[in-house]
Scaffold this active site. Structure first.
Site, PDB file in Angstrom:
ATOM      1  N   SER A 103       0.809  -1.215   0.000  1.00  0.00           N
ATOM      2  CA  SER A 103       0.000   0.000   0.000  1.00  0.00           C
ATOM      3  C   SER A 103       0.842   1.265   0.000  1.00  0.00           C
ATOM      4  CB  SER A 103      -0.890   0.026   1.247  1.00  0.00           C
ATOM      5  OG  SER A 103      -1.748  -1.074   1.285  1.00  0.00           O
ATOM      6  N   HIS A 116      -7.507  -0.665   5.873  1.00  0.00           N
ATOM      7  CA  HIS A 116      -7.082  -2.052   6.044  1.00  0.00           C
ATOM      8  C   HIS A 116      -7.201  -2.509   7.491  1.00  0.00           C
ATOM      9  CE1 HIS A 116      -5.779  -2.781   1.941  1.00  0.00           C
ATOM     10  NE2 HIS A 116      -5.134  -1.618   1.926  1.00  0.00           N
TER      11      HIS A 116
END
Lengths: 504, 504, 504, 504
Positions: C336, C434
């Site tokens: 990410s 997340h």
């Protein structure tokens, strides 16, 4: 070599080994076919090849057992395909030569049956037919079986199409030298003709909803008016446009021949208005504004299918499709490029110059105007000036020169299309294609393709081949059988002006 | 006539003109094909036909212009198709006869080229090849062009398939009489073979999600183990079953050959457990219970494709499909009917009776047991009793008779399959089909088909032809070339028992 | 305002009115939505609007007849949609304000029912339930009906999604000012949540075979790692990659949330190896090399669906999908970006400088090394030098500086992700997303995104949020309820280094 | 209970637990749903249930954290679904009762917020809106969350549809007894209404090409005019017929409501000509013969979707679809059964007899004719004779009786449809459905359904409800709001005859 109808886009691509239509513009070329990649190929020995051929080309069964022989295992076909693909160009030529020579027809058997046939003339019809059938069977080249078996393997048909592209390259330059390669070519062509028979083709309309894979290919294959980017591509499958392709069950996802159509109010006289204008990109089609279907690009994508009629059938199917969508549509016409016109003209001017008698091409008045408009160095022959203008496309920058040259170039171009022949048929391949289909040479259009490419190829001129549906069949026949070109008054007018000038 | 491999289901349906496999049971037959309906047909005059043929069968172009001739308009093909379809059977025979005789090969041209070929023997290879190519071209029957053009029209390929079915019926009874019809048949077969080449076929898995149209056809075409109703049909495409078909781009929605497979723990010895047991209808498949694939029904649906290999390829494709779905599957076998065994046996018994020496078929002990078990009127010859038992299937109602007859019928059946030949190949068409494919005659199964039909056809016996994948290629070759049948010990055991008894 | 989980890509795109993710690189942007084009819009008068609203927002039926009222004609919904689309931004704000204020809940009715409810407390349950139901009904804003009717019209759901995007923009800056707009927002969100409930979404795997329309959108919507051209795009849907999207029946061809996955041997620590490496473009996937699934990009495409959980469900569905394709796969992780890290760091340095106490961030030794490596003008405060290095990304050009800064930036980044909070949850929106899903903050990767953008945003650092499937549920709960972040030792190590240094 | 619009086919199927429309005729019923099979179910203990519910129905999050709570793991939903499906009917009733009572609204919280709302009346709008929003949230039954989570699981939506069917059965007989079950019912209905909102439905045209699975369901669900076999089914999706269904993304392959349409020259007055005439089975449609669209059967297939408007929308969508296919089509009408007419008539006659004043129903002349025609035993009251005739359908066998009864039955039927009411709306459910949709009661047809079922149900009479497209909206409103039935002169004529006779 017999000239078979070809579409221009293919002809040019056949010329060089492994050349792909370079995809210009912003979109990168994605190489789709793994086939073209070799990991450090090495030349193969002749014995190597001979050994392979002896193994994979099984003998023809006897006439009696021809229906009883099980096909050899697929592995044999796969082995040959794998081997061939791994070869370099020179080795490919070798193996195809060997194959076509060593595994050809059994000439002795043919002779014997010929003798027998002549003997049997006196006997009953059943016997005659049977000997003829044996003779027919004996005329089968032994390698034909291998080709048939390959066609049954996954990817086999595509392999044979590509194989024939290789054969065509070998045939092209040295036609007379290898009769066996010619025979291989014609055996392949006849097989491919059966497999690509129109009943087995599928017409697909390509839209923005079609798989990206197929649209990318459409984009790559478009050789006539290159597609530059997504917007460009979206335009060609968007409103007021149609894009059709034939695909084949044995080569899924592979367009074989692609036809781009513009739906317009009148028969178009300019290509930029079709491929560069985006005003309508998101609009809804207004049926009332659709009176004409303009075929502005047709491309065959498979060099190996040369001589297998597809484009002709595609145009006919698409006409039917459009008629059912727009029952009142009455105008069908191409808007076609004229590849080769500029080179032909340059050649003509060179020759005239060399031979000193170019004056016929233009009238005295015209020569004068060219001279005045060009400001050439004094003493430069007018032919030279003219030739330079054509080569450099400089004339397009001057309004005056442009209007001086318009009548000249138009009548020269008309002559090039109408009068220049090859074995009696139109020299220009695009003309030949549409005339074979039964179209009429309908209208030359000045400033029809103002792209650099258009100006360089044909001085910006384009031509409409018009399809009058109830005349195409008749036109096609008289063209093919009597070599007579059907043309409109406009075209014939230019032609006769040319003839008057050049005293031909 | 050369015996070509046929699947039993087809052979029987070829026998009668326009017969459709009658669809028994609860589902009504839906007549799918409008073609079979005539509205008050009238016989056509001969001149009518001749005039039509003269118009639709255009002359072959000369060798030189063969690539230059535009195809005739589609309307010509459509006219012929329409005309032919409107004919009654007798007229169809007439027109096919005329077509095959009057538009055949130009025998004179063939002779002339044969002469030329013999002359040219001394000259260069290029010339030889060219004359051979001309000869090859001259051997084309003129009507072949018409057939090619028809194939390009929508529905044309299907028309030709049906046309060949008609031709086959004409050929069948009077093979020797019309060599021209035979030639037409073989021309058609060769064209169809190209078009139905395996590379052009599509394997479809048929499930309960498939279009109703195709499932209904699957249901209708199933001649081996008729499908009675929706539940029955759903079962055959449900869990622990697979149904595959080849379809073809030119005949969409039409399964050409259909293979039904059962996924079982062991190689099945009973058909009712496959087609009548519904316990698993809604269950999930348990992969651990799937060890064997049983081909329990294969049907060709197009009489006109006789001799065009499809079933063989379908089995091979399906094996590949199943191997990729069940990587550990190792047992592949058919569970096949034995059509013709009962009639053969009845014939045998009649003949024995007539010739007075039937005693060899059974041992003395066996004859005695038959007599005891049947309670025949005193004096009835045992052969008669036995024959009556077979004809009426009465023996199945007595446990005792049944156990008396089991060894007898099993060894007779083994002999029928293994020992009875036609031109050296297995007489039984199903056996011939699987043996050609390279299967092994593996196991005879007693009480394998207890349906009335199964008992009537083959005394309830069925047979497994097993496919040992790494032996099929070898088996196929030795069967086709040396006429050797590969069989298991069980089968060979029965055969040798039979031979011992009958002193053959 | 309550912070709802958002995906970073969306959050940024919500910020400005009508902004489209600019599609950088070689592919031109094709504007897909006609909605954004106005032909010379003019401001509308207030009375105009009021009149329209009065007509299109029909009164709520009485409680008794609520099931009996036929829906108003579609034309009313269409009129509103058409009108709204034709408005300029300011007018849209006006009409939404009017709608939410003038056609809200009937407060008087609510009060009356509240009174009645309190009265009825003593009576039977049936009455209580009924009054509650009336109360519930009376709490329906009158405009909710209009929204419902619009959803039934073709294109209506998409209209409401876009309408909510407009509402969100209004809400964002001045949350406290208009409670009615907030109510409209929450009414819309609740309706959209029902319609975009996961049971109604369809998971689509996007491949090179998907429609070009959808692939172009995938390309446009990819905000995390922009797609530059066809090859780039083909790569992201090719071998060793998976691209999944949720679509919805009411918005066909429109991906709602897109997840890009790389299939790798180990958990990736570098994004360029995923998005820029093309070695494998035409290769076959080797299952043995696939041990990990890396979610390297997830983008929501519809600003109007903010707060409607989609990304979370998409990741879970994709994990399931991958597990069924690769039963032995055990590693699932994101790779990410860390948007905002650089700006945060710059802010921090500015503040430190201003407040004069920045020395804590680096150890003395580190400051020294920075000074030595930068060759700053003498006297420049080290904080300034450092800040300039970050702003210009110049440090990346010096190997020495790079190794000096690595430990510093890594521990600062770890702190930014782990320690910086907003209302108790991770400040960084990607982290928050997340962590909500139950992932573990697993590994910071140095030099993970060396693109200019990656360096500018987060000093080239990226982070893996790893999904340990049997812990996500627990992690999610403790994060959401107790605001506890689950992190690996590596991350916690960096955090504690930071804390030690900065004496926090 | 409030009468909601229902389609007749559904209403009858709701009546009995788990009853499936029995599929009469030759096609066997294939039980599609594994759900209906129980392997020896055992009654569950109450504590068992309570323990489960306590576990699966998680508490509502507080108002503040309502957007922050992660959904519970799917396993919880799956556990409930599995448990519920394994229950016997009585246990299902138990668990639904417990669920609706123990996990309902928190009445105390509602009261408190009501108090607060009344307090806050004096304060600012922002506070009012916020308290209202809290109140709204507090009115959510706790079990609603469980239902939402279930909807997200695969198969969850279908589960809830079936669950509601169970709830409806409980509600039906004892409406007043359990207010909680009614609340559960209305919560479910409101959720289902959102999920089955028209924007989320897909219109599918069902043809013979549709998957067999869906066609088999169409066949099973057809309750109005049962489908007997394949031919029958093929007919209903063949030429001059259209079959449309709504399907839903969350229940793929499951038609929710099915509409059968016949395309005819005039508005049909007889159902057998539609469902039993097969002349056109293989014919091509002739557009010139298509002037009217007759909706001859509409069936809802999901009992659990009662009250969720689908049929109405389906008719409207289909009208649009037909108008785009046949732009000139102007006649849209149903040909509808009149279920309940015969029973109503028998009831009427019984009552008249009992109360001794039945003479009004027929004129003296008519009574006389009935008596003459029936040859009843002397002394039998004419009412009895008439009643017996109706019960036995015997009158259909006598031409004379038939013509005597025609005017009588027609005017009685007109009255039944037009005059008999339930809470002000048409008693007959089919009439009520079409009148709500805005149709006109247009024409009663004598001898319109001569099947035994048609004669038994409605003396063979059928009725056209005609859709005048520009009046449906108005008609619908005046019917629903003012309970006024729009009818043709024919119908009103019969009604006034009836009134005159019966002196009402």
């Amino acid at each position: 070599m017999i000239s078979t109808p070809v579409i221009w886009a293919v002809r040019s691509s056949v010329r060089c080994w492994r050349q792909r239509a370079v995809f210009k513009g912003a979109l990168e070329v994605v190489s789709v076919s793994g086939r073209r990649r070799f990991s450090a190929p090495t030349r193969r020995g002749a014995s190597d090849m001979e050994e392979l051929l002896a193994r994979v080309v099984v003998p023809l069964p006897s006439y009696e057992t021809r229906d009883k022989s099980p096909p050899p295992p697929e592995s044999i076909s796969l082995e040959f395909m794998h081997y061939y693909r791994s070869l370099e160009k020179e080795d490919k030529i070798d193996i195809l030569t060997k194959l076509s020579q060593d595994y050809s027809v059994d000439h002795k058997a043919v002779s014997e049956l010929s003798v027998r046939l002549l003997d049997t003339q006196l006997r009953d019809m059943a016997t005659i037919l049977q000997v003829e059938d044996r003779l027919r069977y004996s005329l089968t080249p032994r390698y034909k079986q291998l080709l048939s078996h390959i066609s049954r393997v996954e990817g086999g048909v595509k392999f044979l199409v590509d194989l024939r592209a290789d054969v065509l390259e070998m045939v092209a330059p040295k036609a007379s030298e290898s009769p066996h390669i010619k025979e291989l070519n014609s055996t392949l062509k006849s097989l491919l003709s059966e497999w690509f028979s129109v009943g087995l083709l599928r017409l697909e309309r390509i839209t923005w909803q079609s798989p990206c894979e197929i649209l990318q290919k459409i984009s790559q294959y478009e050789a006539v008016h290159p597609i530059r980017n997504w917007t460009d591509l979206k335009r060609r499958v968007g409103p007021y446009r149609r894009c059709y392709a034939f695909t084949h069950a044995a080569m899924p996802g592979e367009p074989l021949v692609v036809l781009h159509v513009a739906l317009t109010e009148d028969i178009s006289d300019n290509i930029q208005s079709i491929v560069r204008e985006f005003a309508t990109l998101d609009s809804e089609e207004d049926v009332n504004k659709i009176n004409a279907a303009i075929f502005y690009s047709i491309s065959s994508t498979q060099a190996g299918l040369q001589g297998v009629e597809l484009g002709n059938y595609l145009i006919k199917r698409v006409v039917r499709e459009l008629q059912s969508e727009f029952p009142h549509m009455a105008q069908f016409s191409s808007l076609s490029p004229i590849p080769g016109f500029s080179s032909w003209l340059q050649g003509l001017l060179s020759q005239y110059r060399k031979e000193g008698w170019g004056s016929d091409l233009l009238s005295e008045q015209e020569w004068k105007e060219v001279e005045q408009a060009t400001d050439s160095a004094p003493g430069t022959p007018a032919v030279d000036s003219l030739r330079k203008l054509i080569v450099t496309s400089e004339w397009t920058r001057s309004e005056r020169l442009s209007s001086v040259l318009e009548p000249v170039l138009m009548r020269l171009c008309a002559w090039y299309l109408y009068g220049e022949k090859r074995r009696g048929y139109a020299l220009n391949p695009v003309a030949n294609f549409h005339l074979q289909n039964g179209a009429t040479m309908w209208r030359l259009n000045w400033r029809a393709d103002t792209s650099p490419r258009g100006v360089a190829n044909s001085c910006g001129i384009m031509v409409n081949y018009r399809y009058f549906l109830n005349e195409t069949s008749k036109n096609s026949t008289i063209y093919l059988q009597n070599k007579v070109i059907t043309a409109s008054e406009q075209v014939l007018g230019f032609v006769s002006q040319f003839q008057k000038n050049s005293k031909l």
